[in-house]
Design a protein around this motif. Structure first.
Motif, short mmCIF file in Angstrom:
data_model
loop_
_atom_site.label_atom_id
_atom_site.label_comp_id
_atom_site.label_asym_id
_atom_site.label_seq_id
_atom_site.Cartn_x
_atom_site.Cartn_y
_atom_site.Cartn_z
N ARG A 1 18.68 25.18 0.91
CA ARG A 1 19.04 23.79 0.62
C ARG A 1 18.24 22.82 1.50
O ARG A 1 17.78 21.77 1.02
N LEU A 2 18.09 23.15 2.77
CA LEU A 2 17.32 22.28 3.65
C LEU A 2 15.86 22.20 3.18
O LEU A 2 15.24 21.14 3.24
N ALA A 3 15.31 23.32 2.76
CA ALA A 3 13.93 23.31 2.26
C ALA A 3 13.81 22.46 1.00
O ALA A 3 12.83 21.72 0.82
N ALA A 4 14.82 22.54 0.10
CA ALA A 4 14.79 21.70 -1.11
C ALA A 4 14.89 20.23 -0.74
O ALA A 4 14.21 19.38 -1.36
N ASP A 5 15.70 19.91 0.25
CA ASP A 5 15.79 18.51 0.69
C ASP A 5 14.45 18.04 1.25
O ASP A 5 14.05 16.89 1.04
N CYS A 6 13.77 18.91 1.99
CA CYS A 6 12.46 18.52 2.53
C CYS A 6 11.46 18.29 1.41
O CYS A 6 10.62 17.37 1.49
N LEU B 1 12.21 17.25 -1.61
CA LEU B 1 12.59 15.97 -2.22
C LEU B 1 12.11 14.81 -1.38
O LEU B 1 11.60 13.80 -1.89
N TYR B 2 12.25 14.93 -0.05
CA TYR B 2 11.78 13.87 0.84
C TYR B 2 10.27 13.72 0.75
O TYR B 2 9.73 12.60 0.75
N ALA B 3 9.54 14.84 0.64
CA ALA B 3 8.08 14.77 0.53
C ALA B 3 7.66 14.07 -0.74
O ALA B 3 6.73 13.25 -0.74
N ASP B 4 8.34 14.37 -1.86
CA ASP B 4 8.01 13.69 -3.12
C ASP B 4 8.28 12.19 -3.02
O ASP B 4 7.49 11.37 -3.51
N SER C 1 5.40 8.96 -3.19
CA SER C 1 5.41 7.89 -4.20
C SER C 1 5.87 6.55 -3.65
O SER C 1 5.87 5.56 -4.38
N ARG C 2 6.27 6.50 -2.39
CA ARG C 2 6.81 5.26 -1.83
C ARG C 2 5.70 4.26 -1.55
O ARG C 2 4.62 4.61 -1.07
N THR C 3 5.98 2.99 -1.86
CA THR C 3 5.04 1.90 -1.58
C THR C 3 5.56 1.10 -0.39
O THR C 3 6.72 0.69 -0.37
N MET C 4 4.70 0.87 0.57
CA MET C 4 5.07 0.14 1.78
C MET C 4 4.53 -1.28 1.69
O MET C 4 3.37 -1.48 1.32
N VAL C 5 5.37 -2.27 1.98
CA VAL C 5 4.96 -3.67 1.98
C VAL C 5 4.97 -4.19 3.41
O VAL C 5 5.85 -3.83 4.21
N ALA D 1 0.86 -1.18 0.00
CA ALA D 1 0.00 0.00 0.00
C ALA D 1 0.89 1.23 0.00
O ALA D 1 2.10 1.15 0.26
N ALA D 2 0.29 2.37 -0.31
CA ALA D 2 1.05 3.62 -0.28
C ALA D 2 1.50 3.90 1.13
O ALA D 2 0.75 3.71 2.10
N ALA D 3 2.75 4.35 1.27
CA ALA D 3 3.26 4.62 2.61
C ALA D 3 2.48 5.73 3.29
O ALA D 3 2.27 5.70 4.50
N ARG D 4 2.03 6.71 2.52
CA ARG D 4 1.24 7.81 3.07
C ARG D 4 0.08 8.10 2.11
O ARG D 4 0.24 8.07 0.89
N ARG D 5 -1.07 8.37 2.68
CA ARG D 5 -2.22 8.68 1.85
C ARG D 5 -2.13 10.09 1.25
O ARG D 5 -2.67 10.35 0.19
N ASP D 6 -1.51 11.01 1.98
CA ASP D 6 -1.37 12.37 1.48
C ASP D 6 0.11 12.75 1.43
O ASP D 6 0.93 12.18 2.14
N ARG D 7 0.40 13.69 0.60
CA ARG D 7 1.77 14.15 0.48
C ARG D 7 2.14 14.98 1.69
O ARG D 7 1.42 15.92 2.04
N PRO D 8 3.26 14.67 2.38
CA PRO D 8 3.67 15.50 3.51
C PRO D 8 4.02 16.90 3.04
O PRO D 8 4.45 17.11 1.91
N GLY D 9 3.82 17.85 3.92
CA GLY D 9 4.09 19.23 3.56
C GLY D 9 5.55 19.46 3.24
O GLY D 9 6.44 18.99 3.94
N GLY D 10 5.82 20.19 2.15
CA GLY D 10 7.19 20.50 1.80
C GLY D 10 7.72 21.66 2.62
O GLY D 10 6.98 22.38 3.32
N GLY D 11 8.97 21.88 2.55
CA GLY D 11 9.58 22.97 3.29
C GLY D 11 9.97 22.55 4.70
O GLY D 11 9.66 21.44 5.17
N LEU D 12 10.65 23.46 5.39
CA LEU D 12 11.12 23.17 6.74
C LEU D 12 9.95 23.14 7.72
O LEU D 12 9.01 23.94 7.59
#
Length: 932
Positions: free
Chosen positions: A345-350, A352-355, A359-363, A313-324
């Protein structure tokens, strides 16, 4: 076939071992002739001069004129011949009649076992029955011109030399029958005695046979001929000339010498291999349909069936908020450009982590999802444990059944592939294919083994090479053989994946049983133990689910699953190492190979556990074959180096000298060396194109025990049993450390001393190339490990910037400002990279907030140094404008004393009380001149 060499390689081998070659006897003649033939073939000449050995005695079988069978007398010969005859009759047993392989086996046993003598079990009476036609044995069918008489004539010439070169009754009868085929067919048959003891009586059948043969030959004396065709009634006037081998060998075109073909793969450059389904294989069980190909190239364990045990299943139903997750831009310290850049840079990393999270699938295991794990530690624990244990046992049974099925299919696929390329006869068998198979068995044609077939699957010219090795194969069958080879590797990889899951299933069964036992009345010792057991169960369940659902990241399946495309090099690594490569590893290796192919360099960062030693380094062994500027032996050396596990001698010692994690280094050294017993033979067979590479695990285990475990136990015991020794070692810690480093340095010195002769034979350019490649390989390893610990370039940049701040050039003000700006740029970017790598490693290595807090607490010294480098040193550099007349920055202890006429030539600073040295500079500067 593993020892096949090309003419150039064989000539080089003779040249290198010239001092050890034989100089006398027939062996010396053979070597001399072989070298002459190789030289002529390499030069393209039509003839090769030959050296002749000493002539044979007697010079010819047919030169012996023996008419003893026609002499007057009783026809029984001498007493010695009578004894020989009786022995032959007593030992003789008639062979079963047949044609082909059975007859070849009888002939082979007679020649190898020494039975082919006149008095042996395959002696006079065996040859007599063949020549007379009483025993029907022949190697080839009669329509091809073969007959028992022809076989007997060949075997007659293979009797021991002392029998063929002397005259005697039995030998004379066989010679006469060989020269007179029609007479031999009319001679009386031999009737073996019913009892062996009859040969000692007057009714001896062998005696009766010789008397009858004597009478029959006497009756046909006028029509008997010598081997030369002359009548036996007279003497043989001119014996056949003795055979004299030619002193010149006329050579055929090089392509006609199939024994010169060296079976090997010329490259490992095939990045895409198309694998199709296999139907109608010659070996039962080797077929692979579309559904099986799809499973093997996408999710190998899906036939369990996987959806019965694993839910995704999808790891998260909604996309986590981007930014710090916090706001720092209003902080007074966040106004500088560097701080703003770091926050961006930290905000860009956040983001990227949110994206990635979106899209991550959890088994998860169906029987141990979070609710099921919670139930195991609740009131209904026994019911939940029974259900979970039943599902886990079913999973274990399905994995074992899949392993058994894949083992049979993998063996069948490998056997079918080797049968195709080596010319195993197919229905209907052709004479050409039978002939080729016989030549392969005899070593006259190249023979393909499985490791070579794997290597050819990684070659861009694999199909052409197989067709060259077997001219009767054809491109379609060659591709089919590669498909079967890929099927065998895919199934073997799935077996390894399933077997890696079995211990995890057993661990979960043990944890479930412990939870059931606790629910049955035993209870948990404490709440903390209960929470730890619950966490462990959840983590291991997720780990097993991920292992079951692991896919093959380098393969793609075409439409309808009838064809798949994969990287054969990565498949070969999975086949040899039992690992299933992760997506990040596939991407990293592909980047390295692409850059190396384009002549570009690449440096990447990896954290600990990313597979540097077990995955990336062995796969980089594909690169040394492209180092064409190195001699062949150096290329082989680099292949060996990249394929070998961690060095036993220095792997742990170097870590201790560098004050690293010795326990981890010890564990990795033991694990990689034990694993290397199984991975290195296949890797070397694959990369060096040789077969039957073996490593004896006993000496390696003994070396591990003697060099790692025994010194560790002795040192530990000595420190625990002798407090005085422990204190003395603590007082002399630096001396002991230096002694250990000295002994470590002696290891390469001893290795180089052992190879002194070989090193002296190398040219300077070869040594320089070797040194450069070795330094490059070690630089890559150092970069990987340094980047895993802190960051790949952050610390070197910070060090370079700091050093540049304190040693500026002595030039005008503009150059000085540019110098400080460059230093500050290096320092700030280095510290930023350090902090990012540090935060990323904490985030990945520690999954809970509490564990991250503990990790950060342990890293306080690192944080303190980073803050000092990023805050204090730039302030020192830019808080005061130096004197630009003769600019330099030196410590206060080095400042010259100004006299009354000279100004202070340097900007000086002290650590305390004036950090920047401003007051000290003003106090020591000469006063301004009085006004006029």
């Amino acid at each position: 076939p593993a020892c096949r060499l090309s003419p150039a390689e064989e000539a080089l081998l003779y040249q290198e071992h010239k001092a050890t070659l034989p100089t006398k006897g027939n062996d010396a003649v053979d070597v001399l002739n072989r070298r002459a033939v190789l030289k002529a073939i390499r030069a393209g000449e039509a003839e090769a001069p030959l050296a002749l050995p000493k002539p044979l005695v007697p010079p010819s079988f047919d030169a012996v004129a023996d008419g003893s069978c026609l002499d007057s007398g009783d026809g029984l010969g001498s007493l010695l011949e009578a004894a020989q005859r009786k022995g032959a009759a007593a030992f003789y047993s008639r062979a079963a009649e047949g044609t082909g392989a059975e007859v070849a086996s009888i002939v082979h046993e007679a020649l190898e076992g020494g039975a082919l003598t006149l008095g042996g079990s395959r002696g006079f009476f065996f040859l007599y029955e063949l020549m007379s036609g009483s025993l029907q044995l022949q190697l080839l069918p009669s329509e091809l011109g073969d007959s028992p008489h022809s076989l007997a004539c060949v075997l007659l010439r293979m009797l021991p030399q002392h029998e063929t070169s002397s005259r005697g009754l039995l030998q004379s009868i066989l010679r006469t029958m060989a020269a007179n085929r029609a007479v031999a067919a009319a001679l009386p048959p031999y009737e073996p005695p019913a009892q062996k003891s009859e040969v000692l009586t007057k009714e001896d059948p062998s005696k009766q046979l010789l008397l009858a043969v004597h009478d029959a030959l006497q009756a046909k004396r006028a029509s008997l001929l010598w081997a030369t065709g002359e009548p036996m009634s007279g003497a043989m006037s001119m014996p056949p000339p003795a055979f004299r081998p030619p002193d010149v060998l006329r050579l055929q075109p090089t392509a006609a010498y199939r024994e010169l073909i060296v079976p090997r793969a010329t490259d490992v450059a095939c990045a895409k291999l198309r694998v199709a389904t296999v139907k109608g294989a010659a070996v039962e069980g080797a077929d692979m349909d579309a559904a099986e190909l799809t499973a093997l190239c996408s999710t190998p364990l899906s036939p369990l069936p996987l959806d019965r045990f694993v839910r995704s299943a999808a790891a998260r139903r909604d996309r986590p908020g981007g930014g710090l997750p916090f706001e720092l831009r209003k902080h007074p310290r966040a106004k500088s450009p560097i701080a703003l850049e770091m926050l961006s840079r930290l905000a860009a990393d956040c983001e990227l982590y949110a994206d990635a999270e979106a899209s991550r699938t959890m088994v998860q295991l169906d029987c141990l999802r979070p609710r099921s794990v919670q139930a195991l530690f609740g009131p209904s624990a026994r019911t939940a444990a029974t259900k979970a244990a039943s599902s886990l046992r079913a999973l274990r049974s399905a994995l074992e059944q899949l392993c058994v099925a894949d083992e049979g299919a993998a063996h069948a696929a490998a056997e079918a592939a080797l049968g195709l390329v080596n010319g195993v006869p197919r229905d209907p068998p052709s004479r050409e294919l039978l002939s080729h198979r016989l030549r392969v068995t005899g070593g006259r044609e190249p023979k393909v083994w499985f490791e070579l077939l794997v290597a050819l699957s990684m070659s861009e010219h694999g199909v052409a090479a197989l067709c060259h090795f077997n001219p009767y194969l054809g491109e379609q069958l060659a591709q089919r053989a590669l498909h079967l080879c890929a099927a065998a590797m895919l199934r073997t990889s799935r077996i390894s994946q399933a077997r890696r899951c079995l211990p995890q299933v057993d661990d979960l069964l043990g944890l479930v049983a412990a939870a059931e036992k606790a629910a049955g009345g035993a209870g948990w010792p404490s709440e903390e133990v209960r929470l730890e057991a619950r966490t462990e169960l959840g983590v291991k369940a997720d780990g097993l689910a991920s292992a079951l659902a692991a896919g093959r990241k380098h393969a793609t399946v075409g439409g309808a699953g009838a064809e798949a495309t994969l990287d054969p090099r990565l498949l070969a690594f999975e086949f040899a190492s039992t690992f299933v490569l992760r997506g990040a590893q596939v991407s990293l290796v592909s980047d390295f190979i692409a850059k190396a192919g384009g002549g570009e360099s690449l440096c990447c960062q990896m954290i600990m556990g990313g597979g540097k030693t077990t995955v990336i380094t062995p796969l980089l062994a594909l690169l040394p074959t492209r180092l064409r500027f190195l001699p062949a032996e150096f290329q082989v050396g680099f292949l060996l180096f990249c394929s070998m596990p961690t060095t036993i001698n220095s792997g742990v010692a170097l870590v201790g000298t560098g004050r690293g994690n010795v326990a981890m280094a010890l564990l990795l050294t033991l694990a990689s060396n034990l694993l290397g017993v199984f991975t290195v033979p296949f890797s070397l067979s694959l990369l060096l194109q040789v077969s039957d590479v073996r490593i004896d695990a006993s000496p390696l285990l003994a070396k591990l025990l003697m060099m790692i475990l025994l010194p560790l136990l002795l040192g530990k015991a000595a420190r625990d049993w002798s407090p005085r020794l422990r204190e003395r070692l603590k007082q002399r810690k630096q001396l002991v450390s230096n002694g250990s480093s000295l002994l470590l340095c002696l290891i390469p010195w001893m290795k180089l001393s052992q190879s002194e002769a070989a090193l002296r034979s190398l040219s300077g350019s070869e040594c320089a190339a070797l040194f450069a490649c070795g330094a490059g390989v070690h630089a890559v390893y150092l970069a990987f490990n340094f980047g895993a610990a802190h960051c790949l370039l952050g610390t070197p940049l910070a060090i370079a910037g700091t050093a540049a701040i304190w040693v500026p050039p002595s030039h005008e003000e503009g150059a000085l400002v540019a110098w400080y700006a460059g230093s500050y740029f290096l320092l700030v970017n280095g510290v930023t990279a350090q902090m990012q790598a540090y935060l990323a490693s904490i985030q990945e290595l520690f999954t809970t907030g509490a564990s991250r807090k503990r990790a950060i607490a342990r890293q306080v010294p690192f944080l303190t140094v980073s803050q000092l480098v990023s805050a204090v040193l730039p302030v020192i550099a830019f808080s005061y404008t130096p004197d630009t007349t003769e600019t330099c920055c030196i410590p206060a202890s080095g400042c010259p004393q100004p006299d009354e006429h000279d100004s202070l030539p340097c900007v000086c600073y002290r650590d305390a009380p004036d950090l920047f040295g401003v007051h000290d500079y003003r106090a020591r500067s000469p006063p301004p001149p009085p006004p006029p």
